[in-house]
Design an enzyme around this catalytic site. Structure first.
Site, PDB file in Angstrom:
ATOM      1  N   LYS A  52     -12.313  32.403 -36.420  1.00 50.10           N
ATOM      2  CA  LYS A  52     -12.016  30.996 -36.562  1.00 50.10           C
ATOM      3  C   LYS A  52     -10.570  30.662 -36.698  1.00 50.10           C
ATOM      4  CE  LYS A  52     -10.275  31.958 -40.903  1.00 50.10           C
ATOM      5  NZ  LYS A  52      -8.893  32.056 -41.455  1.00 50.10           N
ATOM      6  N   ASP A 107     -15.072  33.918 -47.021  1.00 55.86           N
ATOM      7  CA  ASP A 107     -15.184  33.270 -45.496  1.00 55.86           C
ATOM      8  C   ASP A 107     -16.647  33.534 -44.942  1.00 55.86           C
ATOM      9  OD1 ASP A 107     -12.720  31.974 -45.740  1.00 55.86           O
ATOM     10  OD2 ASP A 107     -11.718  33.573 -44.415  1.00 55.86           O
TER      11      ASP A 107
HETATM   12  P1  ATP Z   1      -9.145  36.468 -43.060  1.00 54.77           P
HETATM   13  O1  ATP Z   1      -8.818  35.373 -42.206  1.00 54.77           O
HETATM   14  O2  ATP Z   1     -10.552  36.329 -43.513  1.00 54.77           O
HETATM   15  O3  ATP Z   1      -8.125  36.683 -44.107  1.00 54.77           O
HETATM   16  P2  ATP Z   1      -8.087  38.553 -41.456  1.00 54.77           P
HETATM   17  O4  ATP Z   1      -8.376  38.125 -40.036  1.00 54.77           O
HETATM   18  O5  ATP Z   1      -6.791  38.545 -42.061  1.00 54.77           O
HETATM   19  O6  ATP Z   1      -9.233  37.930 -42.271  1.00 54.77           O
HETATM   20  P3  ATP Z   1      -9.434  41.128 -41.084  1.00 54.77           P
HETATM   21  O7  ATP Z   1      -9.448  41.272 -39.532  1.00 54.77           O
HETATM   22  O8  ATP Z   1     -11.095  40.502 -41.465  1.00 54.77           O
HETATM   23  O9  ATP Z   1      -8.362  40.142 -41.562  1.00 54.77           O
HETATM   24  O10 ATP Z   1      -9.070  42.536 -41.614  1.00 54.77           O
HETATM   25  C1  ATP Z   1      -8.771  42.616 -42.746  1.00 54.77           C
HETATM   26  C2  ATP Z   1      -8.859  44.098 -43.272  1.00 54.77           C
HETATM   27  O11 ATP Z   1     -10.188  44.210 -43.522  1.00 54.77           O
HETATM   28  C3  ATP Z   1      -8.354  45.002 -42.354  1.00 54.77           C
HETATM   29  O12 ATP Z   1      -7.654  46.094 -43.187  1.00 54.77           O
HETATM   30  C4  ATP Z   1      -9.437  46.019 -42.028  1.00 54.77           C
HETATM   31  O13 ATP Z   1      -9.274  47.483 -42.066  1.00 54.77           O
HETATM   32  C5  ATP Z   1     -10.736  45.910 -42.902  1.00 54.77           C
HETATM   33  N1  ATP Z   1     -11.986  45.772 -42.000  1.00 54.77           N
HETATM   34  C6  ATP Z   1     -13.184  45.938 -42.745  1.00 54.77           C
HETATM   35  N2  ATP Z   1     -14.033  46.041 -41.807  1.00 54.77           N
HETATM   36  C7  ATP Z   1     -13.558  45.206 -40.838  1.00 54.77           C
HETATM   37  C8  ATP Z   1     -14.061  44.540 -39.555  1.00 54.77           C
HETATM   38  N3  ATP Z   1     -15.652  44.766 -39.422  1.00 54.77           N
HETATM   39  N4  ATP Z   1     -13.395  44.294 -38.826  1.00 54.77           N
HETATM   40  C9  ATP Z   1     -12.049  43.873 -38.911  1.00 54.77           C
HETATM   41  N5  ATP Z   1     -11.218  44.470 -40.245  1.00 54.77           N
HETATM   42  C10 ATP Z   1     -12.269  45.055 -41.064  1.00 54.77           C
END
Ligand code: ATP
Length: 288
Positions: free
Chosen positions: A11, A137
């Site tokens: 997203k 989310d």
């Molecule tokens: P958001 O936009 O919801 O804040 P994000 O894109 O910033 O999310 P993610 O990529 O979801 O962040 O990852 C955040 C943390 O979650 C990372 O430190 C990662 O180690 C952990 N994590 C756990 N499971 C997953 C997964 N399936 N994919 C990605 N990260 C994961």
């Protein structure tokens, strides 16, 4: 059914406003959520060996209960006393810790997949309830398309589809903790909030140019102050023909909207030549 293959979509936030902070520490938000055609590929398969076996192509991601996709499978296995094992393979393409809900969308896909594979017959709203227990989310990631997210992100209102325009995604080689960004956000009378209602009007009128000009993300001030490279990426994309460019979520990923695919590709090439972004993708808006 023994096996299912799913696309877990990333997203972007066309608008992100923070309206306050609840007593439990969660911030209240008004966000315009939009899925794009950039996705993790998820394969789920029933296996004889009991338990959850999770694999992923990203070596630093957890493969146990610390992975949110693992947790998603676990909550349904516990609730429905599923004894058979499940193998989950996640080929990640969505940048990690980028503000693109990579983990949340994997969790949503696994919930959806478990519901199909084990014929649990959970309705959309029943799945959304389980999704919220995994993260704010995750319900949106089940819904997809264009939506207004309020509350802590879980109160969802479907909006008309945004024109299916080209999108460039660019992430610099840094990671940003969402928790850190929210902790450093100072809201006072001087804070300039993005106008989410005006953005909704533009979306309803299907006016891409106006919509792009009214995008806003209140978290940019916090993340860009610490990582000015985000501003340089935005400027570069705008200079190379984007209608507008903005940080997604808490960052550091930047997205830029374009009117034509050729222009988007050329801007991505120009940004590559600049060497300030580590991951660059040309994709499109994804509508349901
Ligand atoms: P958001 O936009 O919801 O804040 P994000 O894109 O910033 O999310 P993610 O990529 O979801 O962040 O990852 C955040 C943390 O979650 C990372 O430190 C990662 O180690 C952990 N994590 C756990 N499971 C997953 C997964 N399936 N994919 C990605 N990260 C994961």
């Amino acid at each position: 059914m023994n096996e299912i293959r799913l696309k877990a979509l990333a997203k972007i936030n066309l608008g992100l406003d923070v309206t306050g902070c609840r007593e439990d520490g969660y911030h209240t938000v008004r966000m315009i959520m939009q899925t794009i055609h950039l996705f993790d590929s998820i394969q789920m398969e029933k296996v004889d060996q009991s338990g959850i076996q999770l694999t992923t192509n990203i070596h630093f991601l957890p493969t146990d209960h610390h992975n949110i996709a693992y947790k998603a499978a676990q909550i349904l296995m516990d609730e429905f006393e599923i004894k058979q094992g499940i193998r989950i393979d996640i080929k990640k393409c969505i940048p990690v810790s980028a503000g693109m809900a990579g983990g949340s969308t994997d969790a949503a896909a696994v919930l959806y997949g478990m519901n199909q594979l084990y014929e649990l017959k959970l309705s959309s709203s029943q799945l959304a309830k389980r999704a919220l227990s995994l993260g704010a989310d995750v319900p949106y990631c089940l819904m997809r398309g264009t939506a207004l997210a309020e509350g802590i992100g879980e109160k969802l209102t479907r909006l008309p589809a945004v024109p299916r325009c080209p999108v460039v995604i660019a992430k610099p080689g840094i990671s940003v903790s969402t928790k850190w960004v929210y902790e450093n956000l100072k809201l006072d009378k001087q804070t300039v909030h993005p106008n989410i209602d005006r953005l909704i009007k533009d979306i309803k009128m299907r006016n891409l140019r106006k919509m792009a000009s009214h995008m806003g993300n209140i978290l940019e001030g916090v993340t860009i102050a610490e990582y000015p490279v985000i501003a340089r990426i935005k400027e570069n994309l705008i200079k190379n023909g984007a209608l507008n460019a903005m940080m997604s979520g808490s960052g550091p990923a930047v997205f830029a909207l374009f009117q034509e695919r050729e222009k988007a590709k050329a801007a991505a090439d120009a940004l590559r030549a600049e060497g300030i972004a580590k991951q660059i993708y040309v994709t499109t808006i994804f509508n349901v």
